[in-house]
Design an enzyme around this catalytic site. Structure first.
Site, PDB file in Angstrom:
ATOM      1  N   GLY A  74       0.804  -1.228   0.000  1.00 57.57           N
ATOM      2  CA  GLY A  74       0.000   0.000   0.000  1.00 57.57           C
ATOM      3  C   GLY A  74       0.830   1.267   0.000  1.00 57.57           C
TER       4      GLY A  74
ATOM      5  N   HIS B 228       2.332   4.807  -4.930  1.00 59.80           N
ATOM      6  CA  HIS B 228       2.977   5.856  -5.719  1.00 59.80           C
ATOM      7  C   HIS B 228       2.990   5.368  -7.168  1.00 59.80           C
ATOM      8  CE1 HIS B 228       6.372   3.151  -5.495  1.00 59.80           C
ATOM      9  NE2 HIS B 228       6.457   3.279  -4.174  1.00 59.80           N
ATOM     10  N   GLU B 229       3.606   6.139  -8.041  1.00 57.63           N
ATOM     11  CA  GLU B 229       3.602   5.796  -9.475  1.00 57.63           C
ATOM     12  C   GLU B 229       4.225   4.424  -9.748  1.00 57.63           C
ATOM     13  OE1 GLU B 229       2.273   7.372 -12.060  1.00 57.63           O
ATOM     14  OE2 GLU B 229       1.438   8.897 -10.731  1.00 57.63           O
TER      15      GLU B 229
ATOM     16  N   HIS C 287       3.941   1.645  -7.905  1.00 53.61           N
ATOM     17  CA  HIS C 287       2.876   0.654  -7.734  1.00 53.61           C
ATOM     18  C   HIS C 287       1.897   0.709  -8.919  1.00 53.61           C
ATOM     19  CE1 HIS C 287       3.847   1.453  -3.323  1.00 53.61           C
ATOM     20  NE2 HIS C 287       3.994   0.149  -3.405  1.00 53.61           N
TER      21      HIS C 287
ATOM     22  N   GLN D 281       7.706  -9.562   7.827  1.00 52.51           N
ATOM     23  CA  GLN D 281       8.889  -9.171   7.064  1.00 52.51           C
ATOM     24  C   GLN D 281       9.562  -7.927   7.634  1.00 52.51           C
ATOM     25  OE1 GLN D 281       6.506  -8.826   3.359  1.00 52.51           O
ATOM     26  NE2 GLN D 281       7.737  -7.005   2.952  1.00 52.51           N
TER      27      GLN D 281
ATOM     28  N   GLU E 210      11.295  -4.366 -10.173  1.00 56.30           N
ATOM     29  CA  GLU E 210      12.756  -4.556 -10.136  1.00 56.30           C
ATOM     30  C   GLU E 210      13.398  -3.707  -9.037  1.00 56.30           C
ATOM     31  OE1 GLU E 210      14.587  -3.808 -13.909  1.00 56.30           O
ATOM     32  OE2 GLU E 210      13.506  -5.453 -14.861  1.00 56.30           O
TER      33      GLU E 210
ATOM     34  N   VAL F  45      10.405   2.822 -11.370  1.00 61.47           N
ATOM     35  CA  VAL F  45       9.867   4.157 -11.673  1.00 61.47           C
ATOM     36  C   VAL F  45      10.563   5.160 -10.752  1.00 61.47           C
ATOM     37  CG1 VAL F  45       7.794   5.600 -11.730  1.00 61.47           C
ATOM     38  CG2 VAL F  45       7.664   3.199 -12.418  1.00 61.47           C
TER      39      VAL F  45
ATOM     40  N   MET G  36      11.137   5.793  -6.726  1.00 60.34           N
ATOM     41  CA  MET G  36       9.944   5.998  -5.885  1.00 60.34           C
ATOM     42  C   MET G  36       9.859   4.911  -4.832  1.00 60.34           C
ATOM     43  SD  MET G  36       7.025   7.452  -8.287  1.00 60.34           S
ATOM     44  CE  MET G  36       7.310   8.971  -9.194  1.00 60.34           C
TER      45      MET G  36
ATOM     46  N   SER H  47       7.884   4.088  -0.672  1.00 59.47           N
ATOM     47  CA  SER H  47       7.141   4.566   0.505  1.00 59.47           C
ATOM     48  C   SER H  47       8.107   5.175   1.513  1.00 59.47           C
ATOM     49  CB  SER H  47       6.386   3.412   1.159  1.00 59.47           C
ATOM     50  OG  SER H  47       5.808   2.593   0.189  1.00 59.47           O
TER      51      SER H  47
HETATM   52  P1  AMP Z   1       5.809  -2.432  -1.608  1.00 66.81           P
HETATM   53  O1  AMP Z   1       4.448  -1.848  -1.444  1.00 66.81           O
HETATM   54  O2  AMP Z   1       6.913  -1.498  -1.262  1.00 66.81           O
HETATM   55  O3  AMP Z   1       5.947  -3.800  -0.998  1.00 66.81           O
HETATM   56  O4  AMP Z   1       5.960  -2.667  -3.176  1.00 66.81           O
HETATM   57  C1  AMP Z   1       5.024  -3.418  -3.890  1.00 66.81           C
HETATM   58  C2  AMP Z   1       5.573  -3.711  -5.265  1.00 66.81           C
HETATM   59  O5  AMP Z   1       5.845  -2.485  -5.935  1.00 66.81           O
HETATM   60  C3  AMP Z   1       6.899  -4.488  -5.221  1.00 66.81           C
HETATM   61  O6  AMP Z   1       6.896  -5.473  -6.246  1.00 66.81           O
HETATM   62  C4  AMP Z   1       7.924  -3.411  -5.483  1.00 66.81           C
HETATM   63  O7  AMP Z   1       9.102  -3.896  -6.097  1.00 66.81           O
HETATM   64  C5  AMP Z   1       7.160  -2.505  -6.423  1.00 66.81           C
HETATM   65  N1  AMP Z   1       7.749  -1.159  -6.420  1.00 66.81           N
HETATM   66  C6  AMP Z   1       8.005  -0.392  -5.332  1.00 66.81           C
HETATM   67  N2  AMP Z   1       8.591   0.762  -5.712  1.00 66.81           N
HETATM   68  C7  AMP Z   1       8.708   0.713  -7.057  1.00 66.81           C
HETATM   69  C8  AMP Z   1       9.240   1.608  -8.057  1.00 66.81           C
HETATM   70  N3  AMP Z   1       9.770   2.790  -7.736  1.00 66.81           N
HETATM   71  N4  AMP Z   1       9.182   1.223  -9.352  1.00 66.81           N
HETATM   72  C9  AMP Z   1       8.641   0.030  -9.707  1.00 66.81           C
HETATM   73  N5  AMP Z   1       8.130  -0.850  -8.823  1.00 66.81           N
HETATM   74  C10 AMP Z   1       8.161  -0.516  -7.521  1.00 66.81           C
END
Ligand code: AMP
Length: 274
Positions: A22, A25-26, A28, A52, A139, A167, A175, A177
């Site tokens: 959650g 951002h762009e 996600h 985690q 990635e 992104v 980007m 959180s």
């Molecule tokens: P998170 O909410 O941080 O667990 O991220 C959820 C998914 O979004 C994961 O697969 C992350 O690798 C992906 N993600 C987070 N930040 C970025 C980003 N800046 N660009 C692309 N994918 C992202």
């Protein structure tokens, strides 16, 4: 979720899952857009997974904004959003975990013991609940992407794992959180990760093959900022994540630092000239 997925599968629909924690951002949203284009039914999960987070990593303080996230997921074309509570997921005497032997012994795994066991376990649970054909991971969390790919192969999930590019903000900062924790004064320090990445790419494209030289340059670009505490800078094999002694083919540069309260990670593909 399982009943819904079984019905969609019987109708011949392709289900795509985008797992997240959650605070969208762009980055996600780009995963959701990719998901939309890869299947008929897009499921987004939002779950800040307590298992985690390690000691000293503040699970409670992790940014959350469910109503905004639901709005954004709908506008990105999500057909269903799964928003369980920790009690729903880990109640009833939960006692099973999934762990990998080698891949967590590198990069972030060395600084976050137990983290990837938490990730592998929750991902397994989500995969069994949502029964997707395709799951999309960024990635940005490169080690996570490699680990999920291995998990799915080892345990025959029959799910296609798709990676999506990082992104970035206009200034190059990936980007995250975590960026919500940065003060304006800390921004130049946070930007130095991208400067290090660009410098490394340039060196490798110019024919530098020694990881020591690349790490030294990356380190010096980040260390000029007093706010940056480096956890690791690694030039590693893109599949095993083991440190490389020489760059002979495609490699990954991965780095992690803290800037104040934010823990920032970034990575890039390094491609030597052919
Ligand atoms: P998170 O909410 O941080 O667990 O991220 C959820 C998914 O979004 C994961 O697969 C992350 O690798 C992906 N993600 C987070 N930040 C970025 C980003 N800046 N660009 C692309 N994918 C992202």
């Amino acid at each position: 979720m399982q009943g819904r997925s079984d019905r969609l599968r019987r109708e011949g629909k392709t289900i795509v899952l985008v797992p997240t924690m959650g605070c969208f951002h762009e980055g996600h949203l780009s995963l959701m857009q990719k998901g939309r284009s890869l299947g008929d039914d897009l499921v987004v999960s939002i779950f800040v997974n307590p298992t985690q987070f390690g000691p000293g990593e503040d699970f409670e303080a992790y940014p959350r904004d469910l109503s905004r996230d639901l709005r954004l997921a709908a506008s990105a074309g999500a057909d269903a959003v799964l928003t369980p509570t920790p009690e729903e997921f880990y109640g009833n005497g939960f006692q099973t975990s999934v762990s990998l032997e080698q891949l967590p012994n590198h990069l972030c795994g060395l600084f976050r013991p137990g983290h990837f066991c938490g990730v592998a376990t929750i991902t397994t649970k989500l995969f069994h609940m949502v029964r997707p054909h395709v799951a999309i991971f960024g990635e940005k969390d490169y080690q996570q992407l490699v680990i999920i790919g291995q998990l799915v192969k080892d345990l025959n999930f029959g799910i296609q794992i798709v990676g999506a590019p990082i992104v970035r903000e206009p200034d190059g900062l990936a980007m995250s959180s975590q960026n919500t924790y940065l003060t304006p004064q800390q921004r130049p320090a946070a930007r130095s990760l991208y400067a290090a990445i660009q410098a490394a790419r340039r060196l490798v494209s110019e024919g530098v093959t020694d990881p020591v030289e690349i790490v030294k340059t990356a380190r010096s670009l980040m260390e000029v900022h007093a706010d940056v505490q480096i956890q690791y800078i690694s030039v590693c094999h893109p599949e095993t994540l083991a440190e490389l002694k020489v760059i002979q083919g495609p490699a990954r540069l991965a780095l992690a630092v803290t800037v104040g309260k934010a823990r920032l990670i970034d990575n890039t593909l390094l491609t030597p000239p052919s």
